[in-house]
Design a protein around this motif. Structure first.
Motif, PDB file in Angstrom:
ATOM      1  N   ILE A   1       0.805  -1.180   0.032  1.00 40.79           N
ATOM      2  CA  ILE A   1       0.034  -0.024   0.029  1.00 40.79           C
ATOM      3  C   ILE A   1       0.849   1.278  -0.038  1.00 40.79           C
ATOM      4  O   ILE A   1       2.071   1.477   0.277  1.00 40.79           O
ATOM      5  CB  ILE A   1      -0.750   0.055   1.087  1.00 40.79           C
ATOM      6  N   ASP A   2       0.245   2.210  -0.416  1.00 38.85           N
ATOM      7  CA  ASP A   2       0.974   3.474  -0.453  1.00 38.85           C
ATOM      8  C   ASP A   2       1.118   4.304   0.730  1.00 38.85           C
ATOM      9  O   ASP A   2       0.471   3.945   1.855  1.00 38.85           O
ATOM     10  CB  ASP A   2       0.609   4.526  -1.560  1.00 38.85           C
ATOM     11  N   THR A   3       1.938   5.434   0.792  1.00 36.91           N
ATOM     12  CA  THR A   3       2.217   6.190   2.257  1.00 36.91           C
ATOM     13  C   THR A   3       0.628   6.608   2.567  1.00 36.91           C
ATOM     14  O   THR A   3       0.669   6.684   4.110  1.00 36.91           O
ATOM     15  CB  THR A   3       2.934   7.410   1.740  1.00 36.91           C
ATOM     16  N   ASN A   4       0.004   7.133   1.949  1.00 37.06           N
ATOM     17  CA  ASN A   4      -1.311   7.641   2.131  1.00 37.06           C
ATOM     18  C   ASN A   4      -2.144   6.511   2.988  1.00 37.06           C
ATOM     19  O   ASN A   4      -2.913   6.698   4.200  1.00 37.06           O
ATOM     20  CB  ASN A   4      -2.251   8.123   0.867  1.00 37.06           C
ATOM     21  N   ALA A   5      -2.185   5.365   2.411  1.00 37.69           N
ATOM     22  CA  ALA A   5      -2.914   3.939   3.071  1.00 37.69           C
ATOM     23  C   ALA A   5      -2.217   3.855   4.266  1.00 37.69           C
ATOM     24  O   ALA A   5      -3.058   3.404   5.268  1.00 37.69           O
ATOM     25  CB  ALA A   5      -3.234   3.161   2.100  1.00 37.69           C
ATOM     26  N   GLU A   6      -0.891   3.933   4.342  1.00 37.16           N
ATOM     27  CA  GLU A   6      -0.483   3.373   5.381  1.00 37.16           C
ATOM     28  C   GLU A   6      -0.656   4.293   6.797  1.00 37.16           C
ATOM     29  O   GLU A   6      -0.810   3.791   7.903  1.00 37.16           O
ATOM     30  CB  GLU A   6       1.171   3.680   5.218  1.00 37.16           C
ATOM     31  N   THR A   7      -0.833   5.691   6.435  1.00 34.54           N
ATOM     32  CA  THR A   7      -1.146   6.351   7.759  1.00 34.54           C
ATOM     33  C   THR A   7      -2.684   5.969   8.282  1.00 34.54           C
ATOM     34  O   THR A   7      -3.078   5.940   9.514  1.00 34.54           O
ATOM     35  CB  THR A   7      -1.271   7.967   7.566  1.00 34.54           C
ATOM     36  N   VAL A   8      -3.573   5.766   7.208  1.00 33.67           N
ATOM     37  CA  VAL A   8      -4.859   5.354   7.502  1.00 33.67           C
ATOM     38  C   VAL A   8      -4.947   3.952   8.350  1.00 33.67           C
ATOM     39  O   VAL A   8      -5.404   3.879   9.417  1.00 33.67           O
ATOM     40  CB  VAL A   8      -5.853   5.253   6.357  1.00 33.67           C
ATOM     41  N   VAL A   9      -4.062   3.065   7.891  1.00 29.02           N
ATOM     42  CA  VAL A   9      -4.033   1.811   8.653  1.00 29.02           C
ATOM     43  C   VAL A   9      -3.493   2.002   9.909  1.00 29.02           C
ATOM     44  O   VAL A   9      -3.827   1.394  11.060  1.00 29.02           O
ATOM     45  CB  VAL A   9      -3.052   0.665   7.771  1.00 29.02           C
TER      46      VAL A   9
ATOM     47  N   ALA B   1      -7.558   0.308  -5.734  1.00 30.55           N
ATOM     48  CA  ALA B   1      -7.914   0.386  -4.473  1.00 30.55           C
ATOM     49  C   ALA B   1      -6.974   0.088  -3.409  1.00 30.55           C
ATOM     50  O   ALA B   1      -6.103  -1.205  -3.461  1.00 30.55           O
ATOM     51  CB  ALA B   1      -9.200  -0.297  -4.192  1.00 30.55           C
ATOM     52  N   GLN B   2      -6.639   0.659  -2.490  1.00 33.37           N
ATOM     53  CA  GLN B   2      -5.373   0.447  -1.527  1.00 33.37           C
ATOM     54  C   GLN B   2      -6.213  -0.393  -0.231  1.00 33.37           C
ATOM     55  O   GLN B   2      -5.489  -1.135   0.201  1.00 33.37           O
ATOM     56  CB  GLN B   2      -4.773   1.706  -1.016  1.00 33.37           C
ATOM     57  N   LEU B   3      -7.247   0.141   0.309  1.00 35.21           N
ATOM     58  CA  LEU B   3      -7.532  -0.515   1.301  1.00 35.21           C
ATOM     59  C   LEU B   3      -9.324  -0.821   1.162  1.00 35.21           C
ATOM     60  O   LEU B   3      -9.795  -0.120   0.039  1.00 35.21           O
ATOM     61  CB  LEU B   3      -7.706   0.494   2.619  1.00 35.21           C
ATOM     62  N   THR B   4      -9.860  -1.538   1.972  1.00 38.69           N
ATOM     63  CA  THR B   4     -11.209  -1.888   1.859  1.00 38.69           C
ATOM     64  C   THR B   4     -11.662  -1.727   3.353  1.00 38.69           C
ATOM     65  O   THR B   4     -11.249  -1.927   4.067  1.00 38.69           O
ATOM     66  CB  THR B   4     -11.701  -3.347   1.268  1.00 38.69           C
ATOM     67  N   ALA B   5     -12.904  -1.336   3.277  1.00 39.43           N
ATOM     68  CA  ALA B   5     -13.588  -1.083   4.586  1.00 39.43           C
ATOM     69  C   ALA B   5     -15.015  -1.808   4.610  1.00 39.43           C
ATOM     70  O   ALA B   5     -15.820  -1.595   3.505  1.00 39.43           O
ATOM     71  CB  ALA B   5     -13.661   0.383   5.138  1.00 39.43           C
ATOM     72  N   ILE B   6     -15.336  -2.214   5.694  1.00 41.85           N
ATOM     73  CA  ILE B   6     -16.597  -2.894   5.927  1.00 41.85           C
ATOM     74  C   ILE B   6     -17.148  -2.433   6.979  1.00 41.85           C
ATOM     75  O   ILE B   6     -16.379  -2.645   8.077  1.00 41.85           O
ATOM     76  CB  ILE B   6     -16.611  -4.494   5.561  1.00 41.85           C
TER      77      ILE B   6
ATOM     78  N   SER C   1      -5.702   6.351  -3.338  1.00 44.63           N
ATOM     79  CA  SER C   1      -5.227   7.418  -3.451  1.00 44.63           C
ATOM     80  C   SER C   1      -5.400   8.248  -4.886  1.00 44.63           C
ATOM     81  O   SER C   1      -6.073   7.380  -5.605  1.00 44.63           O
ATOM     82  CB  SER C   1      -3.984   7.282  -3.181  1.00 44.63           C
ATOM     83  N   TYR C   2      -5.323   9.402  -4.891  1.00 50.31           N
ATOM     84  CA  TYR C   2      -5.458  10.044  -6.195  1.00 50.31           C
ATOM     85  C   TYR C   2      -4.228  10.511  -6.831  1.00 50.31           C
ATOM     86  O   TYR C   2      -3.483  11.680  -6.247  1.00 50.31           O
ATOM     87  CB  TYR C   2      -6.459  11.100  -6.075  1.00 50.31           C
TER      88      TYR C   2
ATOM     89  N   PRO D   1      -1.371  15.286  -2.243  1.00 49.96           N
ATOM     90  CA  PRO D   1      -0.649  14.049  -1.384  1.00 49.96           C
ATOM     91  C   PRO D   1      -1.608  13.706  -0.298  1.00 49.96           C
ATOM     92  O   PRO D   1      -1.443  12.775   0.406  1.00 49.96           O
ATOM     93  CB  PRO D   1       0.495  14.717  -0.673  1.00 49.96           C
ATOM     94  N   LEU D   2      -2.426  14.645   0.174  1.00 50.41           N
ATOM     95  CA  LEU D   2      -3.167  14.346   1.084  1.00 50.41           C
ATOM     96  C   LEU D   2      -4.708  13.641   0.867  1.00 50.41           C
ATOM     97  O   LEU D   2      -5.466  13.129   1.517  1.00 50.41           O
ATOM     98  CB  LEU D   2      -3.632  15.680   1.813  1.00 50.41           C
ATOM     99  N   LEU D   3      -5.130  13.696  -0.513  1.00 49.63           N
ATOM    100  CA  LEU D   3      -6.138  13.218  -1.160  1.00 49.63           C
ATOM    101  C   LEU D   3      -6.437  11.685  -1.212  1.00 49.63           C
ATOM    102  O   LEU D   3      -5.481  10.907  -1.474  1.00 49.63           O
ATOM    103  CB  LEU D   3      -6.342  13.723  -2.462  1.00 49.63           C
ATOM    104  N   GLY D   4      -7.622  11.314  -0.696  1.00 52.61           N
ATOM    105  CA  GLY D   4      -8.124   9.788  -1.068  1.00 52.61           C
ATOM    106  C   GLY D   4      -9.391   9.992  -1.512  1.00 52.61           C
ATOM    107  O   GLY D   4     -10.094  11.081  -1.464  1.00 52.61           O
ATOM    108  N   ILE D   5      -9.823   8.890  -2.285  1.00 48.18           N
ATOM    109  CA  ILE D   5     -11.285   8.884  -2.727  1.00 48.18           C
ATOM    110  C   ILE D   5     -11.825   7.743  -2.033  1.00 48.18           C
ATOM    111  O   ILE D   5     -11.426   6.734  -1.990  1.00 48.18           O
ATOM    112  CB  ILE D   5     -11.208   8.749  -4.324  1.00 48.18           C
TER     113      ILE D   5
END
Lengths: 557, 144
Positions: A176-184, A343-348, A365-366, A394-398
C-alpha cells in the motif's frame, strides 16, 4: 456442430469456457470483440511520474486523439474510463439502446467485456449473500479456488477475513502507499473501538499478480493501472482468452453480434448472429449454449429469443457514491512514487443488529487520473484551484461507497420491439424505495464518520445516479422452482433443454461487494458441471460449421 | 485566415491559449500546446458564442477581467464556456512534459500549508466579489 457455444468473452464467458476446454470439449466463442484502437502501443512501460516528465506523446493517451478524455460536462457513468479504455463501451449504445429516466447503464461489446476496465476487486460472497440462490458457499468454494488460481488473487489475512473468507491460492497482498499506511496506522490504534461500532478495515483483495504467476506479472508499481496493462499483472479476461486460443478445441469468432437462439426439435441449439462488418446473418449450432453476454445483454437475447417483448424482468445494481477526503496525517509527508492505482484499502461497515446489508468502501489515493479532472469539481478560480489541488493532492483519498441492492417491483427492465431495422430498446425502470434511500444516506454518514476517526475528512459526497456502479444482476435469476425466465442450480434457463446463463443475470441479491469474482466462480461451476454432463453423455461429434445466410447488409436489429 | 472549424478565427483561439496559459501558469505555452488547443476546439467546442459570448468578449478585450470572471463563473456558471476553455487549457498543459510538473503534487509542512491555503482562499473570495459584479454587468449587457 460444436459441443458448446459461449456468447461473450467477458469475465464470465472465459471462466465458463475454461473448464469446458479443459475437459476436451469443442467450444466456439462468439463475441463482438472490440479492442483498443491503438493507444496501448503508444504507452511506454515506464512509471506515471517518468512518463509525465519525458513523454512528448503523453497527451495522445492521457487526453485521447479526439480529446475524449476531457470531460467538459457533469460527472457521468463511465467517466472514469480513460482513452485507452474507451473501446470498452464503443458501439454499445448504438447496438443495444437503453431507455430510462432513472438508470444510467454502461454496457460493453469489447473483447474481455466490462472487466477490461475492471477495478480488480475480489469479494467472495458468504452464505448469507447466497441465501436466495439454490447453491451454497460450499458449492462455490472449489470454484473460487480454481478461479483464484487462474486469475491470480492477492490479499491479506486480516480483519476482513470473516467477510471475505480465506483463499488457499492467495498471493501476497500488494504494497500500500504512504497515504494508506497512515490510515492503517490510525485504524490499528483505534481498532477495538471501531470494531465495536461494526467498522473493519483491511488491505484490498485484488485480482493482481504480486509475483510471477501463470506467466503474468509481477506488478511493477508504476501507477499506470488505469491506462495500460504492460506487465499483465492485473487480471483481464483477455489473458484467459489468449490461453484458450492455444487449445485446438477452442475457436474464437469476433465481429459477431449475437441476437437470438432457438432449440430445434432435432436437438441442440441454434444461435443467430450478425457479422459486424459485412452485415451477413449467420447461424451457429451447438449441443449447448452458454450465455455470458452480461446481465443486460443476456436478458436481451433471452427475451428476444423467447418472444417475451414487454415482459418485466428484475434488475439490480449496487448504489454507489464517492467522497473525496483529505487525510490530515499526510501533511508534511512525502508520498512514495512506487505505488499502484487500484484500491489501497477496503472497509466494511456492518451496522449493529443488521444480519445482511453491509456497506463496503474502497479507499483510493488520487494521482494518476490527472489533476485537471479534479479541478473541474472545485468551485474556485482555476488559477487558485490548481495551486490548492497541488497542495492537497498528497493528502487526497477517494472513498467509493457501495451499498447492497434487493429485488423490488419498482426495479425492472423490459424489451421493446422497434420498427424496421432499428435495434430493440431495453427499457429500464429503477426506483429505490424511500426506506432504501434513507438507509443509504444514514449508512454513508456512519462510514464518513468512521473515516473521520481515521483522519480522513470528506470534502463532499457525490451520489452517482443508479447504474453508476456498473454492477448489474438479477435479470434471469438462479432460483428453485423453475419459474419462467429463471435459471436452475446448473444455470439452465427454465423451459429450455440446453441453454445456460453464466453471468451476473443469475444473482437475485447483490450484497455491497463487487460481483465479478463471484460471477467468475459461478461461471466456472456452470462450465465444470456442464462439461461433466456432456462428457458423460458422449455427444455426437461432427465438424464445426457455420451456415451463412446472405441477406445483404443490414442495420442493427 | 485559417479556421479551426470553430466559429472563431484561429488567431483568436491562439490568443486565448496564450492568455489562459499565462493566467494559469505565469508563462507562455509551447507552440504545440497552442495547436492542441485549436485542435481540441474543433472537436469539443465547435460552436462558440451564444449566451457566453459577452463574457468571452469581455475577457478578450480586457484580459485583466479574466481572474474575476473565472472566480464568479466557478460558483455561478460552472458549465460556462469560459470555464470549459480554461479546463481545456489546463488539460493540455498538464499532459505536456514542459508543464506537467506544475500539475503534480507539492509537498509542504503544516504551517506553510495553512498559510498558502488561507492566501488562496482570500484571493478567491476577493476575485469572486468583483467577478460577481462583472458577471452581472455582462448579463445586463447581453439582455440589453
Amino acid at each position: 456442430m460444436v459441443d458448446v457455444l459461449v456468447v461473450g468473452s467477458g469475465a464470465s464467458g472465459v471462466n465458463a469456457a475454461a473448464p469446458l476446454v479443459a475437459a476436451g470439449l469443442r467450444v466456439l466463442m462468439l463475441d463482438y470483440g472490440n479492442q483498443d484502437r491503438g493507444y496501448a502501443p503508444l504507452i511506454p512501460p515506464d512509471s506515471f511520474s517518468e512518463i509525465r516528465r519525458s513523454d512528448e506523446e503523453q497527451h495522445r493517451y492521457f487526453l485521447g486523439d479526439d480529446f475524449e478524455g476531457i470531460p467538459l460536462g457533469p460527472a457521468r457513468v463511465g467517466s472514469q474510463l480513460t482513452p485507452p479504455r474507451s473501446y470498452i463501451t464503443a458501439d454499445a449504445a448504438r447496438l443495444m439502446p437503453i431507455t430510462s429516466n432513472t438508470f444510467f447503464a454502461m454496457e460493453s461489446l469489447a473483447r474481455g467485456g466490462l472487466a477490461s476496465g475492471w477495478g480488480a476487486g475480489v469479494f467472495p460472497f458468504d452464505e448469507e449473500d447466497l441465501r436466495e440462490m439454490p447453491i451454497s458457499r460450499a458449492d462455490l468454494e472449489p470454484h473460487y479456488e480454481a478461479v483464484a488460481e487462474r486469475i491470480g488473487v492477492a490479499g491479506e489475512r486480516d480483519d476482513l477475513l470473516p467477510f471475505l473468507g480465506d483463499c488457499a491460492a492467495m498471493l501476497p497482498a500488494l504494497e500500500i502507499d504512504t497515504n494508506a499506511e497512515t490510515v492503517v496506522g490510525r485504524y490499528l490504534r483505534r481498532r477495538r473501538q471501531l470494531n465495536a461500532l461494526g467498522f473493519y478495515l483491511g488491505r484490498a483483495r485484488l485480482a493482481v499478480c504480486t509475483r510471477r504467476h501463470q506467466e503474468r506479472g509481477p506488478h511493477r508499481y508504476h501507477d499506470m493501472d488505469f491506462w495500460a496493462d504492460s506487465d499483465r499483472s492485473v487480471y483481464r479476461p483477455r489473458w484467459t482468452l489468449e490461453e484458450l486460443q492455444r487449445s485446438p478445441s477452442f475457436r474464437y469468432l469476433d465481429r459477431r453480434y449475437v441476437h437470438g437462439f432457438a432449440e430445434p426439435e432435432a436437438g441442440g441449439v441454434e444461435v443467430t448472429a450478425r457479422h459486424a462488418d459485412s452485415g451477413a446473418e449467420e447461424v451457429h449450432r451447438a449441443h449447448s449454449l452458454v450465455l455470458a453476454a452480461g446481465t443486460l445483454g443476456s436478458a436481451r437475447i433471452v427475451l428476444r429469443s423467447l418472444g417475451r417483448y414487454g415482459t418485466r424482468v428484475p434488475i439490480l445494481c449496487n448504489p454507489y457514491s464517492y467522497a473525496p477526503v483529505v487525510n490530515l496525517e499526510m501533511i508534511g509527508r512525502e508520498a512514495r512514487d512506487r505505488r499502484h492505482s487500484l484500491a489501497q484499502l477496503t472497509a466494511i461497515y456492518r451496522p449493529h443488529g443488521r444480519e445482511r446489508g453491509i456497506v463496503q468502501t474502497q479507499f483510493y489515493s488520487y494521482r494518476s487520473l490527472l489533476t485537471f479532472k479534479l479541478l473541474k469539481e472545485v468551485p474556485l478560480p482555476y488559477r487558485e484551484g490548481l495551486r490548492v489541488m497541488r497542495l492537497l493532492m498528497p493528502l487526497l483519498g477517494i472513498l467509493g461507497i457501495n451499498h447492497e441492492d434487493r429485488v423490488s417491483p419498482a426495479k425492472y427492465c423490459t424489451l421493446r420491439r422497434s420498427a424496421g431495422d432499428e435495434p430493440d430498446q431495453l427499457e429500464i425502470h429503477y426506483e429505490p424505495s424511500e426506506e432504501e434511500k434513507a438507509r443509504q444516506v444514514a449508512d454513508e454518514k456512519e462510514v464518513l464518520r468512521h473515516f473521520r476517526r481515521l483522519g480522513c475528512w470528506p470534502i463532499r459526497l457525490i451520489r452517482l445516479p443508479p447504474g453508476s456502479s456498473i454492477h448489474y444482476a438479477g435479470t434471469l435469476p438462479m432460483r428453485s422452482g423453475g419459474a419462467e425466465l429463471t435459471c436452475d442450480a446448473e444455470g439452465r434457463l427454465a423451459g429450455t433443454g440446453a441453454v445456460y446463463v453464466a453471468d451476473g443475470s443469475l444473482f437475485p441479491y447483490l450484497p455491497a461487494k463487487g460481483l465479478t469474482f463471484t460471477m467468475m466462480a459461478c461461471a466456472d461451476r456452470i462450465g465444470t458441471r456442464l462439461a461433466k454432463r456432456l462428457t458423460a453423455s458422449s455427444p455426437v461429434l461432427s465438424t464445426p460449421g457455420i451456415r451463412q445466410e446472405q441477406r445483404g447488409t443490414r442495420g442493427p436489429a | 485566415m485559417m479556421r479551426s472549424g470553430s466559429t472563431l478565427p484561429d488567431t483568436t483561439l491562439q490568443r486565448e491559449a496564450r492568455l489562459f496559459t499565462r493566467y494559469l501558469l505565469d508563462r507562455e505555452p509551447p507552440p504545440e500546446c497552442v495547436e492542441r488547443y485549436l485542435a481540441a476546439h474543433r472537436v469539443l467546442l465547435p460552436m462558440d458564442g451564444g449566451a457566453d459570448e459577452v463574457v468571452l468578449s469581455l475577457v478578450r478585450r480586457h484580459p485583466w477581467a479574466l481572474p474575476f470572471l473565472d472566480a464568479a463563473s466557478g460558483v455561478f456558471r460552472p458549465q460556462s464556456l469560459l470555464r470549459k476553455k480554461l479546463l481545456l487549457t489546463a488539460a493540455i498543459l498538464e499532459t505536456s512534459p514542459h508543464s506537467a510538473a506544475e500539475f503534480t503534487s507539492a509537498r509542504t509542512g503544516a504551517v506553510s500549508l495553512m498559510i498558502r491555503l488561507g492566501t488562496y482562499a482570500a484571493a478567491s473570495a476577493a476575485k469572486l466579489a468583483l467577478g460577481a459584479a462583472l458577471l452581472a454587468l455582462a448579463g445586463r449587457a447581453r439582455r440589453g
